[in-house]
Design a protein around this motif. Structure first.
Motif, PDB file in Angstrom:
ATOM      1  N   TRP A   1       0.865  -1.187   0.000  1.00  0.00           N
ATOM      2  CA  TRP A   1       0.000   0.000   0.000  1.00  0.00           C
ATOM      3  C   TRP A   1       0.893   1.226   0.000  1.00  0.00           C
ATOM      4  CZ3 TRP A   1      -0.046   3.974   3.637  1.00  0.00           C
ATOM      5  CH2 TRP A   1      -1.027   4.963   3.433  1.00  0.00           C
ATOM      6  N   GLY A   2       0.496   2.245  -0.754  1.00  0.00           N
ATOM      7  CA  GLY A   2       1.286   3.472  -0.790  1.00  0.00           C
ATOM      8  C   GLY A   2       0.433   4.671  -1.148  1.00  0.00           C
ATOM      9  N   ARG A   3       0.836   5.827  -0.669  1.00  0.00           N
ATOM     10  CA  ARG A   3       0.102   7.063  -0.957  1.00  0.00           C
ATOM     11  C   ARG A   3       1.068   8.235  -0.888  1.00  0.00           C
ATOM     12  NH1 ARG A   3      -5.537   8.808  -0.249  1.00  0.00           N
ATOM     13  NH2 ARG A   3      -5.612  11.064   0.100  1.00  0.00           N
ATOM     14  N   VAL A   4       0.996   9.128  -1.874  1.00  0.00           N
ATOM     15  CA  VAL A   4       1.787  10.349  -1.902  1.00  0.00           C
ATOM     16  C   VAL A   4       0.824  11.523  -2.009  1.00  0.00           C
ATOM     17  CG1 VAL A   4       3.543  11.691  -3.104  1.00  0.00           C
ATOM     18  CG2 VAL A   4       3.750   9.195  -2.989  1.00  0.00           C
TER      19      VAL A   4
ATOM     20  N   LYS B   1       3.987  14.507   1.482  1.00  0.00           N
ATOM     21  CA  LYS B   1       3.951  13.398   2.427  1.00  0.00           C
ATOM     22  C   LYS B   1       3.817  12.090   1.653  1.00  0.00           C
ATOM     23  CE  LYS B   1       1.920  12.046   6.847  1.00  0.00           C
ATOM     24  NZ  LYS B   1       0.932  12.404   7.910  1.00  0.00           N
ATOM     25  N   ALA B   2       4.743  11.184   1.913  1.00  0.00           N
ATOM     26  CA  ALA B   2       4.726   9.861   1.261  1.00  0.00           C
ATOM     27  C   ALA B   2       4.612   8.794   2.349  1.00  0.00           C
ATOM     28  CB  ALA B   2       5.993   9.653   0.439  1.00  0.00           C
ATOM     29  N   MET B   3       3.703   7.866   2.174  1.00  0.00           N
ATOM     30  CA  MET B   3       3.468   6.792   3.132  1.00  0.00           C
ATOM     31  C   MET B   3       3.410   5.468   2.399  1.00  0.00           C
ATOM     32  SD  MET B   3       0.403   8.754   5.165  1.00  0.00           S
ATOM     33  CE  MET B   3      -0.277   9.297   3.595  1.00  0.00           C
ATOM     34  N   GLY B   4       3.928   4.439   3.032  1.00  0.00           N
ATOM     35  CA  GLY B   4       3.902   3.123   2.401  1.00  0.00           C
ATOM     36  C   GLY B   4       3.962   2.010   3.421  1.00  0.00           C
ATOM     37  N   MET B   5       3.438   0.819   3.024  1.00  0.00           N
ATOM     38  CA  MET B   5       3.451  -0.345   3.898  1.00  0.00           C
ATOM     39  C   MET B   5       3.658  -1.599   3.048  1.00  0.00           C
ATOM     40  SD  MET B   5       1.597  -3.117   5.303  1.00  0.00           S
ATOM     41  CE  MET B   5      -0.173  -2.855   5.249  1.00  0.00           C
ATOM     42  N   TRP B   6       4.509  -2.507   3.537  1.00  0.00           N
ATOM     43  CA  TRP B   6       4.804  -3.767   2.851  1.00  0.00           C
ATOM     44  C   TRP B   6       4.497  -4.913   3.811  1.00  0.00           C
ATOM     45  CZ3 TRP B   6      10.357  -6.005   2.010  1.00  0.00           C
ATOM     46  CH2 TRP B   6      10.260  -7.211   1.318  1.00  0.00           C
ATOM     47  N   GLN B   7       3.535  -5.737   3.420  1.00  0.00           N
ATOM     48  CA  GLN B   7       3.188  -6.930   4.196  1.00  0.00           C
ATOM     49  C   GLN B   7       4.090  -8.061   3.704  1.00  0.00           C
ATOM     50  OE1 GLN B   7       0.457  -6.902   6.612  1.00  0.00           O
ATOM     51  NE2 GLN B   7       1.539  -8.737   7.287  1.00  0.00           N
TER      52      GLN B   7
END
Length: 603
Positions: free
Chosen positions: A419-422, A474-480
């Motif tokens: 998941w990622g969002r900028v 703002k950059a956000m990310g998650m790696w499962q």
């Protein structure tokens, strides 16, 4: 804290919700002051360099004030609403009532001295420290070059409360399968009470706040949504307003010249400077000598609540199965502000013109800056006489504050692995009042800042507000990684905030309001708010990891967070005071790198 909630589905179309809750917080304070035998020293950069060798002298005691260890806040709220479905309409009506209390909110000067030494200087030694209130240092031994010192005392003692009441109605209208329209109307009432339980602000007349919103499913398949909102929002004044505005606060100085400075920064060879209250007597520019004001005289009779209008329009769109994007435009405009004015000279002038006795005048009054005001003054018959002052009489500009922002984003929805969002925000915050506080100089007296005290303090005040930050990314990310392990991060990059230059007033560098560099003038030249450059760009990188062991069915989690992983420590606030050796000194920095460990269990 506890909350109780009831939901009743009385019929297929009628639902009732009722909720009540309370919260109590103990704000304990027990400072360990190992140097209480030393008197705190402030303004040491204004010490006479001929007496300190050019190096400011202070001491180890940095604790000037302490708080009452019994300080406690209490809040209670009850809410009731009824929803009825009528065809395509879902109509909700209800009430929302809140009570907040601030108990034993007292700030006193730290023992043992009960005061601090505050050093100051007048560029012209024959200029009064306060026009009409305190004499010139040049008339006393040791003050020939304009240097002076004062015993400074600032104390507040209060237990107060605020009651908020609201009634509202909303209609969620599903016009068709693509259009949803929301229509709402809210009415707010606010009452503020002083320590004696008397109302000193009563805003109970209707304060209508209309709301309008819509959502349009353009293609009918939720892949493209356009939305918008418009509304008015009222804001109550908090409990802390009463600490200085409606309770018996003390804010005094005893002024002296001096001929020496000892090793702990204490002035020696003192000579008292005369004040309007008598030779060497304490002086308060705002007439705060500890007396409790009459609650009917604290604010303007026609005081209007603070309010703001907000308009939002935006869209969300699906680009493909892996990406979404959208944008939003926001505009906010301040309608009314509340602050205090201490322009007593104007009160006296207007009272004389209207034939009104001024013996009952206080130091400062709450009003709506930029608007005409009517004040109650006690009269000799035991009643009150109304004093009317127009904004033209005051000489203030209109209140201005606008916020305009464009937010744009692109997002990769969570697909089981990533998941990622900028998000990027371009914004401007401009006007002549930041709000209830004044962050550029760290003044946190709610609606009792130095702004609007005197017209001279507000000249050239319009410009970039202290919280104006033009660019934010703002950059956000998650790696499962697998069912047990996941990692995530956030990166925030922001442009700096405006800095101001504040000095003495006018080309002649005088102090018509307060003796200090509080004016929008810099070296004898006008200096608009926010025109003295910006703080540096800053970035914050936060890293996180989470472990959910399979043996606990995913309910148990261990987390580790590294905040400001790059340990960047840029300046976030600079000193606006145009004093020698202090202008643009760093007042605050980014919080340094830290680590946080956590364990959670989901029941």
């Amino acid at each position: 804290m506890w909350i109780a909630k009831y939901t009743g589905y009385l019929t297929d179309n009628l639902t009732v919700n009722a909720q009540y809750g309370e919260q109590k917080t103990d704000l304990e304070s027990d400072p360990d002051n190992k140097f209480s035998n030393l008197i705190p020293v402030s303004g040491s950069v204004n010490q006479n360099p001929a007496l300190n060798g050019g190096i400011p002298i202070t001491n180890a005691n940095k604790l000037a004030q302490i708080s009452d260890p019994r300080h406690q806040t209490f809040g209670a709220n009850y809410r009731l609403d009824v929803t009825y479905h009528l065809g395509d309409h879902a109509i909700t009506a209800g009430i929302d009532n809140q009570r907040t209390e601030d108990r034993n909110d007292s700030t006193i000067m730290a023992p043992d001295a009960g005061y601090l030494w505050l050093y100051g200087r007048k560029p012209n030694a024959m200029t009064p420290i306060s026009e009409g209130g305190v004499g010139a240092p040049g008339n006393y031994p040791g003050g020939e070059t304009g240097y002076y010192v004062s015993k400074y005392i600032q104390e507040t003692r209060a237990s107060v409360k605020v009651m908020q009441r609201a009634q509202y109605i909303e209609d969620n209208w599903q016009v068709n399968d693509r259009w949803l329209v929301k229509l709402g109307l809210r009415n707010d009432q606010f009452i503020n009470y002083n320590p004696e339980g008397q109302a000193y602000i009563r805003q109970t007349k209707p304060q209508w706040a209309p709301r309008l919103g819509f959502a349009w499913d353009v293609n009918g398949d939720s892949t493209f949504k356009v939305y918008g909102n418009a509304g008015r929002y009222y804001l109550a004044l908090p409990n802390s307003l009463a600490a200085r505005g409606a309770a018996g606060s003390i804010y005094t100085n005893e002024y002296y010249t001096y001929t020496g400075i000892d090793a702990n920064g204490n002035p020696t060879g003192l000579t008292a400077i005369d004040t309007i209250n008598g030779p060497g007597a304490p002086y308060s520019a705002n007439r705060e000598y500890g007396q409790s004001p009459d609650p009917k005289t604290v604010t303007a009779k026609n005081l209007k609540a603070q309010s703001q209008d907000e308009y939002i329009v935006g869209f969300d769109k699906v680009f493909n199965e892996n990406w979404n994007y959208g944008a939003k435009l926001t505009y906010r405009k301040l309608n009314n502000a509340i602050d205090d004015t201490c322009y007593i000279e104007k009160f006296e002038e207007m009272a004389a013109a209207q034939g009104i006795d001024t013996t009952g005048l206080r130091g400062c009054y709450f009003f709506n800056p930029g608007r005409a005001a009517v004040f109650n003054l006690p009269n000799s018959q035991g009643g009150y006489t109304e004093l009317a002052i127009t904004n033209a009489d005051f000489g203030y500009s209109k209140v201005k504050r606008t916020y305009t922002a464009l937010d744009a984003y692109i997002e990769h929805p969570f697909d089981g692995r990533l998941w990622g969002r900028v998000t990027y925000t371009f914004a401007h915050s401009r006007g002549n009042t930041e709000g209830q506080v004044k962050s550029d100089i760290g003044q946190s007296d709610i609606s009792a800042t130095q702004d609007w005290d005197y017209p001279s303090l507000m000249e050239y005040a319009g410009g970039h507000l202290p919280n104006d930050r033009t660019h934010q990314l703002k950059a956000m990310g998650m790696w499962q990684i697998n069912p047990e392990w996941s990692v995530s991060s956030t990166l925030q990059i922001m442009s700096g905030t405006p800095n101001s230059c504040q000095g003495a007033y006018g080309p002649d560098e005088t102090y018509p309001a307060y003796p200090g560099n509080y004016y929008h003038w810099c070296g004898g030249k006008p200096a608009k708010m926010g025109d003295a450059g910006e703080t540096p760009w800053i970035k914050n990188l936060n890293l996180s990891a989470e472990y959910r062991p399979s043996f606990a069915d995913g309910k148990l989690a261990f987390t580790v967070d590294v905040l400001n992983a790059l340990n960047e420590q840029k300046a976030t606030r600079l000193e606006p005071d145009y004093g020698p050796g202090i202008y643009r000194q760093v007042l605050s920095w980014q919080t340094p790198r830290s680590m946080r460990l956590g364990v959670t269990y989901d029941f």
